[in-house]
Design a protein around this motif. Structure first.
Motif, short mmCIF file in Angstrom:
data_model
loop_
_atom_site.label_atom_id
_atom_site.label_comp_id
_atom_site.label_asym_id
_atom_site.label_seq_id
_atom_site.Cartn_x
_atom_site.Cartn_y
_atom_site.Cartn_z
N THR A 139 0.85 -1.18 0.00
CA THR A 139 0.00 0.00 0.00
C THR A 139 0.89 1.23 0.00
O THR A 139 1.77 1.37 0.85
N MET A 195 -13.86 6.00 3.85
CA MET A 195 -13.21 5.39 2.69
C MET A 195 -12.74 3.97 3.01
O MET A 195 -12.97 3.04 2.23
N GLN A 198 -15.73 1.50 3.51
CA GLN A 198 -16.36 1.11 2.25
C GLN A 198 -15.54 0.05 1.52
O GLN A 198 -16.10 -0.78 0.80
N SER A 199 -14.22 0.05 1.74
CA SER A 199 -13.36 -0.90 1.03
C SER A 199 -13.33 -2.28 1.69
O SER A 199 -12.84 -3.24 1.09
N LYS A 203 -17.55 -3.47 6.14
CA LYS A 203 -18.06 -2.10 5.98
C LYS A 203 -17.99 -1.24 7.24
O LYS A 203 -18.84 -0.39 7.47
N TYR A 235 -9.20 -6.71 5.40
CA TYR A 235 -8.24 -5.94 4.59
C TYR A 235 -7.18 -6.83 3.95
O TYR A 235 -6.89 -6.71 2.76
#
Length: 238
Positions: A139, A195, A198-199, A203, A235
Protein backbone atom coordinates in the motif's frame (compact mmCIF):
# COMPACT_ATOMS: atom_id res chain seq x y z
CA UNK A 1 -7.87 -21.77 30.37
CA UNK A 2 -9.23 -19.85 33.34
CA UNK A 3 -7.63 -16.48 34.01
CA UNK A 4 -8.77 -16.42 37.64
CA UNK A 5 -5.74 -15.83 39.82
CA UNK A 6 -3.56 -14.90 36.83
CA UNK A 7 -1.76 -11.58 36.46
CA UNK A 8 -1.46 -9.93 33.06
CA UNK A 9 0.94 -7.04 32.48
CA UNK A 10 -0.10 -4.76 29.62
CA UNK A 11 2.35 -2.15 28.37
CA UNK A 12 0.55 0.70 26.68
CA UNK A 13 -2.42 -0.32 28.80
CA UNK A 14 -3.71 3.15 29.63
CA UNK A 15 -5.39 3.83 26.29
CA UNK A 16 -6.58 2.41 22.98
CA UNK A 17 -6.25 -1.30 22.32
CA UNK A 18 -4.14 -1.76 25.45
CA UNK A 19 -6.87 -0.36 27.66
CA UNK A 20 -9.56 -2.39 25.87
CA UNK A 21 -7.41 -5.49 26.40
CA UNK A 22 -7.14 -4.67 30.09
CA UNK A 23 -10.92 -4.39 30.30
CA UNK A 24 -11.47 -7.71 28.54
CA UNK A 25 -8.89 -9.51 30.66
CA UNK A 26 -10.28 -8.09 33.89
CA UNK A 27 -13.77 -9.17 32.87
CA UNK A 28 -12.37 -12.68 32.28
CA UNK A 29 -11.09 -12.81 35.86
CA UNK A 30 -7.46 -11.75 35.48
CA UNK A 31 -5.64 -9.28 37.69
CA UNK A 32 -4.47 -6.53 35.35
CA UNK A 33 -1.31 -4.50 35.66
CA UNK A 34 -1.02 -1.61 33.21
CA UNK A 35 2.10 0.36 32.33
CA UNK A 36 2.69 3.45 30.22
CA UNK A 37 4.69 6.67 30.18
CA UNK A 38 1.87 8.94 31.39
CA UNK A 39 1.02 8.83 35.10
CA UNK A 40 -2.16 10.81 34.51
CA UNK A 41 -3.39 8.40 31.84
CA UNK A 42 -2.56 5.48 34.11
CA UNK A 43 -4.58 6.90 36.97
CA UNK A 44 -7.52 7.72 34.71
CA UNK A 45 -7.42 4.20 33.24
CA UNK A 46 -7.14 2.57 36.67
CA UNK A 47 -10.19 4.49 37.87
CA UNK A 48 -12.17 3.15 34.91
CA UNK A 49 -10.87 -0.40 35.30
CA UNK A 50 -11.73 -0.53 38.97
CA UNK A 51 -10.26 -1.51 42.29
CA UNK A 52 -7.28 -3.82 42.22
CA UNK A 53 -5.74 -2.46 39.02
CA UNK A 54 -1.99 -2.11 39.38
CA UNK A 55 -0.14 0.67 37.54
CA UNK A 56 3.48 1.45 36.69
CA UNK A 57 5.11 4.24 34.70
CA UNK A 58 7.42 2.87 32.04
CA UNK A 59 9.07 4.17 28.89
CA UNK A 60 9.49 1.04 26.78
CA UNK A 61 11.89 2.79 24.40
CA UNK A 62 14.50 3.22 27.16
CA UNK A 63 16.41 -0.04 27.55
CA UNK A 64 17.92 0.78 30.94
CA UNK A 65 14.48 1.68 32.30
CA UNK A 66 12.88 -1.47 30.90
CA UNK A 67 15.67 -3.65 32.27
CA UNK A 68 15.48 -2.07 35.73
CA UNK A 69 11.68 -2.36 35.78
CA UNK A 70 11.67 -6.08 35.10
CA UNK A 71 14.58 -6.79 37.43
CA UNK A 72 12.53 -5.37 40.30
CA UNK A 73 9.02 -6.46 39.33
CA UNK A 74 7.13 -9.44 40.73
CA UNK A 75 6.59 -12.53 38.53
CA UNK A 76 3.45 -12.50 36.40
CA UNK A 77 1.64 -14.83 34.03
CA UNK A 78 1.07 -13.09 30.72
CA UNK A 79 2.58 -10.09 28.92
CA UNK A 80 0.74 -7.96 26.35
CA UNK A 81 2.73 -5.29 24.52
CA UNK A 82 0.50 -2.64 22.95
CA UNK A 83 2.53 -0.15 20.97
CA UNK A 84 1.30 2.92 19.13
CA UNK A 85 2.80 5.33 16.65
CA UNK A 86 2.66 6.08 12.97
CA UNK A 87 4.68 7.52 10.12
CA UNK A 88 3.25 7.82 6.62
CA UNK A 89 4.50 9.23 3.36
CA UNK A 90 6.08 8.35 0.05
CA UNK A 91 9.35 6.51 0.64
CA UNK A 92 11.53 8.71 -1.56
CA UNK A 93 10.35 11.95 0.02
CA UNK A 94 9.88 11.01 3.70
CA UNK A 95 12.10 12.34 6.46
CA UNK A 96 14.06 9.62 8.24
CA UNK A 97 13.67 10.92 11.81
CA UNK A 98 9.92 10.19 12.18
CA UNK A 99 10.45 6.68 10.82
CA UNK A 100 13.25 6.07 13.33
CA UNK A 101 10.98 7.30 16.13
CA UNK A 102 8.27 4.93 14.93
CA UNK A 103 10.71 2.01 14.98
CA UNK A 104 11.87 2.98 18.48
CA UNK A 105 8.33 2.98 19.81
CA UNK A 106 6.66 0.08 18.04
CA UNK A 107 9.47 -2.36 17.24
CA UNK A 108 12.19 -1.69 19.82
CA UNK A 109 9.65 -1.00 22.56
CA UNK A 110 8.11 -4.44 22.10
CA UNK A 111 11.51 -6.10 21.54
CA UNK A 112 12.87 -4.75 24.83
CA UNK A 113 9.69 -5.54 26.74
CA UNK A 114 9.72 -9.15 25.52
CA UNK A 115 13.49 -9.43 26.04
CA UNK A 116 13.43 -8.53 29.72
CA UNK A 117 9.83 -9.34 30.57
CA UNK A 118 10.12 -12.96 29.45
CA UNK A 119 12.42 -13.61 32.41
CA UNK A 120 9.59 -12.90 34.86
CA UNK A 121 6.80 -14.91 33.22
CA UNK A 122 5.56 -17.88 35.22
CA UNK A 123 5.28 -21.39 33.70
CA UNK A 124 2.32 -21.65 31.34
CA UNK A 125 2.55 -17.98 30.44
CA UNK A 126 2.53 -16.09 27.16
CA UNK A 127 3.58 -12.95 25.32
CA UNK A 128 1.22 -11.19 22.92
CA UNK A 129 2.79 -8.64 20.57
CA UNK A 130 1.08 -6.17 18.23
CA UNK A 131 1.90 -5.74 14.55
CA UNK A 132 -0.54 -4.39 11.95
CA UNK A 133 -2.11 -5.11 8.60
CA UNK A 134 0.15 -2.86 6.52
CA UNK A 135 2.70 -5.60 5.86
CA UNK A 136 0.07 -7.97 4.44
CA UNK A 137 -0.08 -6.26 1.04
CA UNK A 138 1.62 -3.37 -0.71
CA UNK A 139 0.00 0.00 0.00
CA UNK A 140 1.53 3.30 -1.07
CA UNK A 141 2.78 5.58 1.74
CA UNK A 142 2.78 2.74 4.27
CA UNK A 143 6.41 1.65 3.93
CA UNK A 144 7.36 2.28 7.61
CA UNK A 145 4.38 0.33 8.93
CA UNK A 146 4.95 -2.52 6.49
CA UNK A 147 8.59 -2.84 7.54
CA UNK A 148 7.94 -2.57 11.27
CA UNK A 149 5.00 -4.94 11.32
CA UNK A 150 6.89 -7.50 9.27
CA UNK A 151 9.80 -7.29 11.69
CA UNK A 152 7.52 -7.84 14.69
CA UNK A 153 5.91 -10.91 13.14
CA UNK A 154 9.29 -12.36 12.24
CA UNK A 155 10.49 -11.73 15.79
CA UNK A 156 7.46 -13.50 17.25
CA UNK A 157 7.87 -16.63 15.14
CA UNK A 158 11.47 -17.02 16.29
CA UNK A 159 10.68 -16.23 19.92
CA UNK A 160 7.98 -18.89 19.90
CA UNK A 161 10.85 -21.37 19.51
CA UNK A 162 13.53 -19.66 21.61
CA UNK A 163 11.32 -18.84 24.59
CA UNK A 164 9.29 -22.07 24.64
CA UNK A 165 7.38 -23.17 26.65
CA UNK A 166 6.38 -19.49 26.89
CA UNK A 167 3.90 -18.96 24.05
CA UNK A 168 4.48 -15.97 21.75
CA UNK A 169 1.76 -14.66 19.43
CA UNK A 170 0.80 -11.52 17.52
CA UNK A 171 -2.37 -9.51 17.02
CA UNK A 172 -2.39 -7.77 13.64
CA UNK A 173 -5.05 -5.05 13.59
CA UNK A 174 -6.21 -2.98 10.67
CA UNK A 175 -7.52 0.57 11.05
CA UNK A 176 -8.78 0.87 14.63
CA UNK A 177 -10.59 3.92 16.01
CA UNK A 178 -8.29 4.85 18.91
CA UNK A 179 -6.78 7.97 20.43
CA UNK A 180 -3.98 7.72 17.88
CA UNK A 181 -6.31 9.46 15.43
CA UNK A 182 -7.53 12.10 17.89
CA UNK A 183 -5.23 14.76 16.44
CA UNK A 184 -6.75 14.53 12.97
CA UNK A 185 -9.26 17.21 11.90
CA UNK A 186 -12.75 15.80 12.31
CA UNK A 187 -13.64 15.98 8.62
CA UNK A 188 -10.35 14.37 7.59
CA UNK A 189 -10.83 11.54 10.07
CA UNK A 190 -14.44 10.99 8.99
CA UNK A 191 -13.39 10.89 5.34
CA UNK A 192 -10.58 8.41 5.98
CA UNK A 193 -12.74 6.12 8.08
CA UNK A 194 -15.58 6.20 5.55
CA UNK A 195 -13.21 5.39 2.69
CA UNK A 196 -11.61 2.48 4.56
CA UNK A 197 -14.95 1.14 5.78
CA UNK A 198 -16.36 1.11 2.25
CA UNK A 199 -13.36 -0.90 1.03
CA UNK A 200 -13.75 -3.64 3.66
CA UNK A 201 -16.05 -6.66 3.50
CA UNK A 202 -17.60 -5.79 6.88
CA UNK A 203 -18.06 -2.10 5.98
CA UNK A 204 -16.71 -0.55 9.16
CA UNK A 205 -13.40 0.28 10.78
CA UNK A 206 -12.30 -1.56 13.87
CA UNK A 207 -12.89 -0.79 17.52
CA UNK A 208 -10.36 -1.36 20.32
CA UNK A 209 -12.64 -4.09 21.66
CA UNK A 210 -12.18 -6.05 18.42
CA UNK A 211 -8.43 -6.29 19.02
CA UNK A 212 -8.98 -7.03 22.71
CA UNK A 213 -11.00 -10.14 21.86
CA UNK A 214 -8.04 -11.43 19.84
CA UNK A 215 -5.70 -10.79 22.78
CA UNK A 216 -8.01 -12.73 25.08
CA UNK A 217 -8.20 -15.63 22.61
CA UNK A 218 -4.42 -15.90 22.24
CA UNK A 219 -3.87 -15.85 26.00
CA UNK A 220 -6.55 -18.45 26.69
CA UNK A 221 -5.71 -20.78 23.79
CA UNK A 222 -2.91 -22.97 25.11
CA UNK A 223 -2.30 -24.50 21.67
CA UNK A 224 -1.52 -21.17 19.98
CA UNK A 225 2.09 -20.07 19.62
CA UNK A 226 3.90 -18.42 16.73
CA UNK A 227 0.47 -17.34 15.49
CA UNK A 228 -0.60 -14.06 13.90
CA UNK A 229 -4.29 -13.24 14.29
CA UNK A 230 -5.55 -10.64 11.82
CA UNK A 231 -8.24 -8.29 13.09
CA UNK A 232 -8.55 -6.05 10.06
CA UNK A 233 -12.08 -6.35 8.73
CA UNK A 234 -10.88 -8.44 5.81
CA UNK A 235 -8.24 -5.94 4.59
CA UNK A 236 -5.54 -8.59 4.24
CA UNK A 237 -7.90 -10.95 2.41
CA UNK A 238 -8.95 -8.67 -0.43
Amino acid sequence: MSLAGKTVLITGGSSGMGFASAQALAAAGASVWIASRSEKRLQDAAARLGKGTRTSTLDVTCESEVKAFFEKCDPFDHLVTCAAGTAMGFFAFSETAPVRDYFESKFWGQYLTARYGSQKIRPGGSITLFSGAANKKATAMMTPSAAINGAIEGLARTLAQELAPIRVNVVSPGLIDTELHAGMPADQKAGLFAMVAQSLPIKRVGLPEDAARAVLFLIECEYATGSVVSVDGGYSAI
